[in-house]
Design an enzyme around this catalytic site. Structure first.
Site, PDB file in Angstrom:
ATOM      1  N   HIS A   8       0.870  -1.175   0.000  1.00  0.00           N
ATOM      2  CA  HIS A   8       0.000   0.000   0.000  1.00  0.00           C
ATOM      3  C   HIS A   8       0.904   1.222   0.000  1.00  0.00           C
ATOM      4  O   HIS A   8       1.611   1.488   0.967  1.00  0.00           O
ATOM      5  CB  HIS A   8      -0.906  -0.001   1.237  1.00  0.00           C
ATOM      6  N   LYS A  29       0.141  10.612   0.591  1.00  0.00           N
ATOM      7  CA  LYS A  29       0.951   9.954  -0.447  1.00  0.00           C
ATOM      8  C   LYS A  29       0.577  10.451  -1.842  1.00  0.00           C
ATOM      9  O   LYS A  29       1.451  10.871  -2.609  1.00  0.00           O
ATOM     10  CB  LYS A  29       0.779   8.430  -0.377  1.00  0.00           C
ATOM     11  N   ASP A  47      -1.789   4.005  -4.715  1.00  0.00           N
ATOM     12  CA  ASP A  47      -2.566   3.172  -3.803  1.00  0.00           C
ATOM     13  C   ASP A  47      -1.971   1.775  -3.628  1.00  0.00           C
ATOM     14  O   ASP A  47      -1.780   1.328  -2.510  1.00  0.00           O
ATOM     15  CB  ASP A  47      -4.033   3.075  -4.216  1.00  0.00           C
ATOM     16  N   ARG A  96      16.027  16.767  12.336  1.00  0.00           N
ATOM     17  CA  ARG A  96      16.966  17.747  11.790  1.00  0.00           C
ATOM     18  C   ARG A  96      18.124  17.057  11.087  1.00  0.00           C
ATOM     19  O   ARG A  96      18.457  17.393   9.958  1.00  0.00           O
ATOM     20  CB  ARG A  96      17.472  18.642  12.914  1.00  0.00           C
TER      21      ARG A  96
END
Length: 144
Positions: A8, A29, A47, A96
């Site tokens: 997925h 996404k 998907d 970071r």
């Protein structure tokens, strides 16, 4: 990885180099993929992504389809296959100076990106350049 797996996620590519975008449903996404398409990437799969030996492609029924929230499912030009070089794991915050990370199943570098960040597409493009050795990193996800 030799077995054909179905994941997925969403896959885009630039110059044949694939980027697999992973995250839970609703994480962004497809939205990030849409923004990457505007920056020279091509759609591979949305998907569901089939992967075998680091080659990604869309299931036949989903080839060329991209879900755009608030608009619906659209058919776009797409690449039939791309060789994966990078995994993007969507997150709500980015470190970071992250340590190098490898996806446990795919054996590919993983970079965490906040999908809603304005610079997310540029971060993905830069991370791909780092993964391909086009940009040298002094500290962080690709530092030696």
């Amino acid at each position: 990885m030799d077995d054909n797996v179905r994941i997925h996620g969403t896959c885009v590519a630039r110059d044949g180099a694939g980027v697999l975008i992973l995250g839970p449903s609703g994480a962004g996404k497809s939205d990030l993929a849409l923004r990457l398409l505007d920056r020279g990437f091509a759609l591979v799969a949305d998907d569901q992504v089939h992967i075998s030996d680091h080659v990604a492609w869309a299931p036949e029924a989903l080839a060329g389809l991209l879900e755009v929230r608030g608009l619906g499912i659209v058919r776009l030009p797409y690449l039939s296959r791309a060789t994966l070089k990078l995994v993007i794991a969507l997150t709500t915050a980015s470190e970071r100076l992250p340590r190098p990370e490898i996806h446990p199943t795919l054996g590919l570098p993983v970079v965490h990106v906040h999908a809603a960040a304005v610079s997310a597409p540029e971060r993905v493009a830069l991370a791909l350049d780092c993964a391909l050795g086009r940009v040298v990193q002094h500290a962080g996800a690709f530092a030696a």
